[in-house]
Design a protein around this motif. Structure first.
Motif, PDB file in Angstrom:
ATOM      1  N   GLY A   1      29.428  30.467 -30.766  1.00 13.91           N
ATOM      2  CA  GLY A   1      28.232  31.278 -30.221  1.00 13.91           C
ATOM      3  C   GLY A   1      27.626  32.111 -31.200  1.00 13.91           C
ATOM      4  O   GLY A   1      26.504  32.518 -31.150  1.00 13.91           O
ATOM      5  N   ALA A   2      28.460  32.305 -32.090  1.00 18.51           N
ATOM      6  CA  ALA A   2      27.930  33.309 -33.129  1.00 18.51           C
ATOM      7  C   ALA A   2      26.772  32.711 -34.155  1.00 18.51           C
ATOM      8  O   ALA A   2      26.334  33.248 -34.999  1.00 18.51           O
ATOM      9  CB  ALA A   2      29.245  33.872 -34.137  1.00 18.51           C
ATOM     10  N   CYS A   3      26.992  31.367 -34.082  1.00 19.89           N
ATOM     11  CA  CYS A   3      26.087  30.866 -35.054  1.00 19.89           C
ATOM     12  C   CYS A   3      24.518  30.445 -34.637  1.00 19.89           C
ATOM     13  O   CYS A   3      23.918  29.845 -35.307  1.00 19.89           O
ATOM     14  CB  CYS A   3      26.647  29.216 -35.364  1.00 19.89           C
ATOM     15  N   VAL A   4      24.166  30.696 -33.447  1.00 20.61           N
ATOM     16  CA  VAL A   4      23.039  30.488 -32.870  1.00 20.61           C
ATOM     17  C   VAL A   4      21.844  31.243 -33.375  1.00 20.61           C
ATOM     18  O   VAL A   4      20.919  30.718 -33.977  1.00 20.61           O
ATOM     19  CB  VAL A   4      23.014  30.476 -31.547  1.00 20.61           C
ATOM     20  N   SER A   5      22.163  32.471 -33.653  1.00 17.50           N
ATOM     21  CA  SER A   5      21.242  33.337 -34.439  1.00 17.50           C
ATOM     22  C   SER A   5      22.151  34.589 -34.810  1.00 17.50           C
ATOM     23  O   SER A   5      22.842  35.027 -34.378  1.00 17.50           O
ATOM     24  CB  SER A   5      20.183  33.859 -33.063  1.00 17.50           C
ATOM     25  N   GLN A   6      21.323  35.030 -35.778  1.00 12.27           N
ATOM     26  CA  GLN A   6      21.741  36.217 -36.507  1.00 12.27           C
ATOM     27  C   GLN A   6      21.093  37.511 -35.813  1.00 12.27           C
ATOM     28  O   GLN A   6      21.242  38.549 -36.233  1.00 12.27           O
ATOM     29  CB  GLN A   6      21.675  36.445 -37.966  1.00 12.27           C
ATOM     30  N   HIS A   7      20.044  37.417 -34.975  1.00 12.03           N
ATOM     31  CA  HIS A   7      19.008  38.234 -34.318  1.00 12.03           C
ATOM     32  C   HIS A   7      19.729  38.696 -32.991  1.00 12.03           C
ATOM     33  O   HIS A   7      20.715  38.228 -32.441  1.00 12.03           O
ATOM     34  CB  HIS A   7      17.813  37.707 -34.259  1.00 12.03           C
ATOM     35  N   ALA A   8      19.253  39.765 -32.532  1.00  7.87           N
ATOM     36  CA  ALA A   8      19.517  40.504 -31.246  1.00  7.87           C
ATOM     37  C   ALA A   8      19.561  39.576 -30.240  1.00  7.87           C
ATOM     38  O   ALA A   8      19.464  38.339 -30.067  1.00  7.87           O
ATOM     39  CB  ALA A   8      18.444  41.772 -31.075  1.00  7.87           C
ATOM     40  N   ASP A   9      19.942  40.091 -29.019  1.00  5.92           N
ATOM     41  CA  ASP A   9      20.018  39.269 -27.692  1.00  5.92           C
ATOM     42  C   ASP A   9      18.855  38.382 -27.453  1.00  5.92           C
ATOM     43  O   ASP A   9      17.852  38.922 -26.764  1.00  5.92           O
ATOM     44  CB  ASP A   9      20.358  40.324 -26.578  1.00  5.92           C
ATOM     45  N   THR A  10      18.741  37.130 -27.603  1.00  8.28           N
ATOM     46  CA  THR A  10      17.902  36.157 -27.357  1.00  8.28           C
ATOM     47  C   THR A  10      18.308  35.092 -26.267  1.00  8.28           C
ATOM     48  O   THR A  10      19.628  35.133 -25.936  1.00  8.28           O
ATOM     49  CB  THR A  10      17.423  35.590 -28.658  1.00  8.28           C
ATOM     50  N   SER A  11      17.517  34.324 -25.940  1.00  6.00           N
ATOM     51  CA  SER A  11      17.936  33.254 -24.831  1.00  6.00           C
ATOM     52  C   SER A  11      18.927  32.368 -25.498  1.00  6.00           C
ATOM     53  O   SER A  11      19.955  31.985 -24.808  1.00  6.00           O
ATOM     54  CB  SER A  11      16.694  32.610 -24.122  1.00  6.00           C
ATOM     55  N   ALA A  12      18.606  31.914 -26.763  1.00  3.95           N
ATOM     56  CA  ALA A  12      19.590  31.178 -27.283  1.00  3.95           C
ATOM     57  C   ALA A  12      21.055  31.623 -27.516  1.00  3.95           C
ATOM     58  O   ALA A  12      21.919  30.873 -27.367  1.00  3.95           O
ATOM     59  CB  ALA A  12      18.943  30.695 -28.729  1.00  3.95           C
ATOM     60  N   VAL A  13      20.984  33.030 -27.856  1.00  3.03           N
ATOM     61  CA  VAL A  13      22.411  33.428 -27.922  1.00  3.03           C
ATOM     62  C   VAL A  13      23.179  33.540 -26.731  1.00  3.03           C
ATOM     63  O   VAL A  13      24.165  33.381 -26.509  1.00  3.03           O
ATOM     64  CB  VAL A  13      22.128  34.956 -28.665  1.00  3.03           C
TER      65      VAL A  13
END
Length: 123
Positions: free
Chosen positions: A21-33
């Protein structure tokens, strides 16, 4: 050996790291995360025999994201993240099974009960 493009290097790094799950995005809380976290929780709960998703769980998740203002692009990214993480978790569990502790199983049961009730907030 030629250098990998940044996108491929990041993808390769993400495939080797856990939790996925950590790989999806380095950004804040998004739908993908959040979709990635959901996929990780569902996969782990299934592996630990701590619950399984209902037929409409992911559809309910997408509806909740839409209600929170997610765009169609964000929903598409969430779908992609959920499928990718679910498949990767399944492969990882079959290649290198991880034992479940009683404490983890209890936490997963509680989390799955919340998910089945429509609460998709990450813990």
């Amino acid at each position: 050996m030629p250098a990998l493009p940044a996108g491929r290097a990041m993808t390769l790094a993400c495939l080797l790291l856990l939790p996925l799950g950590a790989c999806v995005s380095q950004h804040a809380d998004t739908s993908a995360v959040r979709a990635s976290a959901l996929a990780t929780t569902v996969s782990r709960a299934t592996a630990c025999k701590a619950g399984s998703p209902q037929r409409g769980t992911f559809d309910n998740f997408l509806a909740a994201e839409r209600a929170h203002g997610a765009s169609e692009d964000q929903l598409a990214a969430a779908r992609s993240a959920y499928v990718s993480v679910s498949e990767a978790e399944t492969v990882n569990q079959s290649v290198r099974p991880q034992r479940c502790t009683g404490e983890e199983r209890a936490e997963l049961k509680a989390r799955m009960a919340a998910i089945q009730a429509g609460t998709f907030d990450t813990p």
